[in-house]
Design a protein around this motif. Structure first.
Motif, PDB file in Angstrom:
ATOM      1  N   LYS A  48      42.244  -3.570   2.513  1.00 43.60           N
ATOM      2  CA  LYS A  48      42.509  -2.390   1.979  1.00 43.60           C
ATOM      3  C   LYS A  48      44.107  -2.178   2.038  1.00 43.60           C
ATOM      4  O   LYS A  48      44.813  -2.604   2.827  1.00 43.60           O
ATOM      5  CB  LYS A  48      41.885  -1.116   2.923  1.00 43.60           C
ATOM      6  N   SER A  49      44.727  -1.618   1.033  1.00 43.47           N
ATOM      7  CA  SER A  49      45.952  -1.418   0.856  1.00 43.47           C
ATOM      8  C   SER A  49      46.270  -0.187  -0.195  1.00 43.47           C
ATOM      9  O   SER A  49      45.477   0.249  -0.651  1.00 43.47           O
ATOM     10  CB  SER A  49      46.670  -2.639  -0.089  1.00 43.47           C
ATOM     11  N   ALA A  50      47.499   0.026  -0.481  1.00 42.39           N
ATOM     12  CA  ALA A  50      47.889   1.293  -1.431  1.00 42.39           C
ATOM     13  C   ALA A  50      47.282   1.061  -2.682  1.00 42.39           C
ATOM     14  O   ALA A  50      46.879   1.792  -3.328  1.00 42.39           O
ATOM     15  CB  ALA A  50      49.243   1.673  -1.464  1.00 42.39           C
ATOM     16  N   LYS A  51      47.488  -0.347  -3.083  1.00 42.11           N
ATOM     17  CA  LYS A  51      46.838  -0.739  -4.688  1.00 42.11           C
ATOM     18  C   LYS A  51      45.416  -0.913  -4.441  1.00 42.11           C
ATOM     19  O   LYS A  51      44.946  -0.906  -5.763  1.00 42.11           O
ATOM     20  CB  LYS A  51      47.654  -1.876  -5.111  1.00 42.11           C
ATOM     21  N   ASN A  52      44.690  -1.149  -3.340  1.00 45.35           N
ATOM     22  CA  ASN A  52      43.364  -1.297  -3.108  1.00 45.35           C
ATOM     23  C   ASN A  52      42.783  -0.346  -2.080  1.00 45.35           C
ATOM     24  O   ASN A  52      42.240  -0.982  -1.066  1.00 45.35           O
ATOM     25  CB  ASN A  52      43.171  -2.883  -3.015  1.00 45.35           C
ATOM     26  N   PRO A  53      42.585   0.717  -2.492  1.00 41.51           N
ATOM     27  CA  PRO A  53      42.270   1.904  -1.308  1.00 41.51           C
ATOM     28  C   PRO A  53      40.822   1.766  -0.819  1.00 41.51           C
ATOM     29  O   PRO A  53      40.380   2.192   0.059  1.00 41.51           O
ATOM     30  CB  PRO A  53      42.664   3.177  -1.853  1.00 41.51           C
ATOM     31  N   LEU A  54      39.921   1.005  -1.841  1.00 42.96           N
ATOM     32  CA  LEU A  54      38.539   1.019  -1.468  1.00 42.96           C
ATOM     33  C   LEU A  54      38.161  -0.471  -1.024  1.00 42.96           C
ATOM     34  O   LEU A  54      37.176  -0.571  -0.784  1.00 42.96           O
ATOM     35  CB  LEU A  54      37.787   1.222  -2.751  1.00 42.96           C
ATOM     36  N   ALA A  55      39.315  -1.143  -0.627  1.00 44.65           N
ATOM     37  CA  ALA A  55      39.090  -2.605  -0.120  1.00 44.65           C
ATOM     38  C   ALA A  55      37.913  -3.375  -0.785  1.00 44.65           C
ATOM     39  O   ALA A  55      37.191  -4.028  -0.374  1.00 44.65           O
ATOM     40  CB  ALA A  55      38.423  -2.510   1.363  1.00 44.65           C
ATOM     41  N   VAL A  56      38.556  -3.380  -2.234  1.00 43.68           N
ATOM     42  CA  VAL A  56      37.762  -4.427  -3.291  1.00 43.68           C
ATOM     43  C   VAL A  56      38.092  -5.789  -2.820  1.00 43.68           C
ATOM     44  O   VAL A  56      38.996  -6.278  -2.596  1.00 43.68           O
ATOM     45  CB  VAL A  56      38.186  -3.849  -4.669  1.00 43.68           C
ATOM     46  N   ASN A  57      36.807  -6.592  -3.061  1.00 46.29           N
ATOM     47  CA  ASN A  57      37.055  -8.112  -2.856  1.00 46.29           C
ATOM     48  C   ASN A  57      37.572  -8.508  -4.448  1.00 46.29           C
ATOM     49  O   ASN A  57      36.944  -8.463  -5.236  1.00 46.29           O
ATOM     50  CB  ASN A  57      35.617  -8.829  -2.812  1.00 46.29           C
ATOM     51  N   GLU A  58      38.848  -9.022  -4.125  1.00 48.08           N
ATOM     52  CA  GLU A  58      39.551  -8.997  -5.559  1.00 48.08           C
ATOM     53  C   GLU A  58      39.306 -10.248  -6.280  1.00 48.08           C
ATOM     54  O   GLU A  58      39.646 -10.559  -7.360  1.00 48.08           O
ATOM     55  CB  GLU A  58      41.123  -9.247  -5.337  1.00 48.08           C
TER      56      GLU A  58
END
Length: 477
Positions: A48-58
């Motif tokens: 989870k991060s500011a760019k990935n708030p939903l904790a997507v598996n990239e």
């Protein structure tokens, strides 16, 4: 009230229990769904991060199924391209399926515990939302709604949506199971240029409607048409007409499956008014045998003045709509001066319902694609491609709107607080489409039921649903 008003009032008064699908033929598929089995191994969450708030598996793939109807699926493909741009490792890993056979394609997958990650559950064969919720088949979307919006991280996604959209996705609690992506304006659609050609104006009351239909009949033009094979389109103008006559509480009672709700005077008046169109020969000949495309083509060809529809119709008919047709939508005409709500009352609500299955392989990815779709770039793509508003409260800035969409937005703005949102079609899909829409209203408008018989049949269907303990019930709060 004038004598004319009194005269008009006197003349015109008025989920399947076994499984996941709305249609009885599908109940045999329901065993696995009701057991809550899950054969899908969900992907690990990302960081989870500011760019990935939903904790997507990239790097995980994404399985998306889109209803290929009035909006097509190009808008979804454009959003998927944005998803790949945000998560480059997913390039080549997005499975995109466009279909009109939502139930047939997805029932086996739900029942086998391997549903897609994101579904546009729409169309004639949509799955029953009430049953999906009752069988705990859906992901609660509050994580998406409480995530930062794509364009302004200081705002939550829920704070960027049009009024009522979040509430539409709720059933009997705070959980949000459905995200309605489009924002649909329902009403009576017509061609401004055709009316202008004959010196006619859109009728604001029912006497004017009947007079206009009579004048049109003399010119060889029918007053109305509708999809006779799918007569559940009729409520798109009929339900707000009922609310206008008797107040929004009449529709609430119908939604709540209350005893005798369908026998209210406002329902009687509305049914008798619509039946009068049929009895006086103001419906295009052959309409009961037409599907949605055929009825819309006949309307585009000027064979009928009016058609009940939603704002997807402009995109759905773009190949057959003549140049300078000048498409527009009107609010239901008033019955008479005693109507409880003013002229301009409309049905407007979220449309094109998206769901993320609970047993999806990548539910975080499904929600992230929705977050991208609710950004301004994706919204503007949607508006330009399909001529419809989205649930994002805005997105039209700087765009030249097509005539129908411009008319719909103007109608919505003028309606103000006089907007109704009947829930029967998403709480009880089978009741609305197969029974009330087809077996009752369709039969009345084909001349095979009287208004009273239609009312009795609607009430019978509603009472049967209310008594069925296997069907989960919902109520307006």
């Amino acid at each position: 009230m004038t004598p004319i008003d009194l005269g008009r009032r006197a003349l015109i008064k008025q989920a399947t229990a076994a499984g996941i699908l709305a249609l009885p033929a599908a109940t045999a598929l329901s065993g696995c769904a009701t057991s809550g089995g899950n054969n899908t191994q969900q992907v690990a969450r990302g960081e989870k991060s500011a760019k990935n708030p939903l904790a997507v598996n990239e790097g995980a793939g994404l399985d998306v199924v889109i209803f290929d109807g009035g909006f097509g699926d190009e808008y979804a493909k454009a959003a998927e391209a944005q998803y790949v741009a945000a998560y480059p490792k997913t390039d080549g890993k997005i499975k995109h399926t466009a279909t009109q056979k939502i139930q047939a394609r997805l029932a086996p997958r739900f029942n086998g515990g391997t549903p897609p990650d994101l579904i546009d559950n729409s169309g004639a064969e949509q799955m029953d939302f009430g049953t999906l919720v009752a069988k705990e088949q859906l992901t609660d979307l509050r994580a998406l709604l409480d995530a930062p919006s794509l364009d302004d991280p200081k705002k939550k996604v829920r704070d960027t949506l049009r009024p009522g959209v979040v509430e539409m996705g709720q059933f009997d609690g705070d959980e949000v199971w459905v995200l309605y992506y489009a924002y649909t304006i329902y009403g009576v659609w017509y061609s401004k240029s055709l009316l202008a050609k004959h010196g006619w104006e859109y009728p604001q009351d029912w006497d004017a409607m009947l007079k206009l239909c009579e004048d049109a009949k003399k010119q060889g033009i029918a007053g109305w048409t509708y999809p006779g094979k799918y007569p559940y389109y009729l409520p798109f103008s009929l339900y707000p007409f009922i609310a206008k006559i008797g107040g929004r509480e009449v529709l609430d009672a119908i939604d709540n499956l209350e005893p005798n709700a369908w026998k209210h005077d406002a329902v009687k008046s509305a049914f008798e008014a619509y039946h009068e169109l049929q009895a006086k020969g103001y419906i295009l000949k052959g309409t009961p045998g037409l599907d949605h495309v055929q009825s819309q083509v006949a309307w585009n060809e000027g064979k009928a003045l009016f058609i009940p529809n939603g704002s997807w119709v402009e995109n759905e008919t773009k190949k057959t709509t003549p140049r300078n047709f000048d498409m527009a939508v009107g609010a239901p005409s008033s019955l008479d001066a005693s109507d409880k709500l003013p002229f301009g009352t409309i049905w407007a609500s979220g449309g094109e319902p998206f769901i993320v299955p609970k047993n999806a392989k990548n539910p975080q990815g499904g929600m992230e694609l929705l977050r991208i779709m609710l950004g301004e770039k994706s919204t503007q793509t949607f508006i330009k491609r399909v001529s419809s508003l989205s649930s994002l409260n805005g997105g039209t800035e700087g765009l030249t709107l097509a005539p129908g969409l411009a008319s719909a937005q103007e109608l919505w703005a003028k309606a103000g607080e006089n907007v109704v949102n009947p829930r029967l079609q998403d709480w009880y899909v089978r009741l609305q489409k197969e029974k009330i829409g087809t077996a009752a209203l369709g039969e009345m408008m084909a001349g095979r039921l009287s208004p009273k018989e239609c009312m009795d049949k609607c009430q019978k269907f509603a009472d049967e649903t209310a008594r069925d303990d296997a069907v989960r019930k919902y109520r307006h709060r």
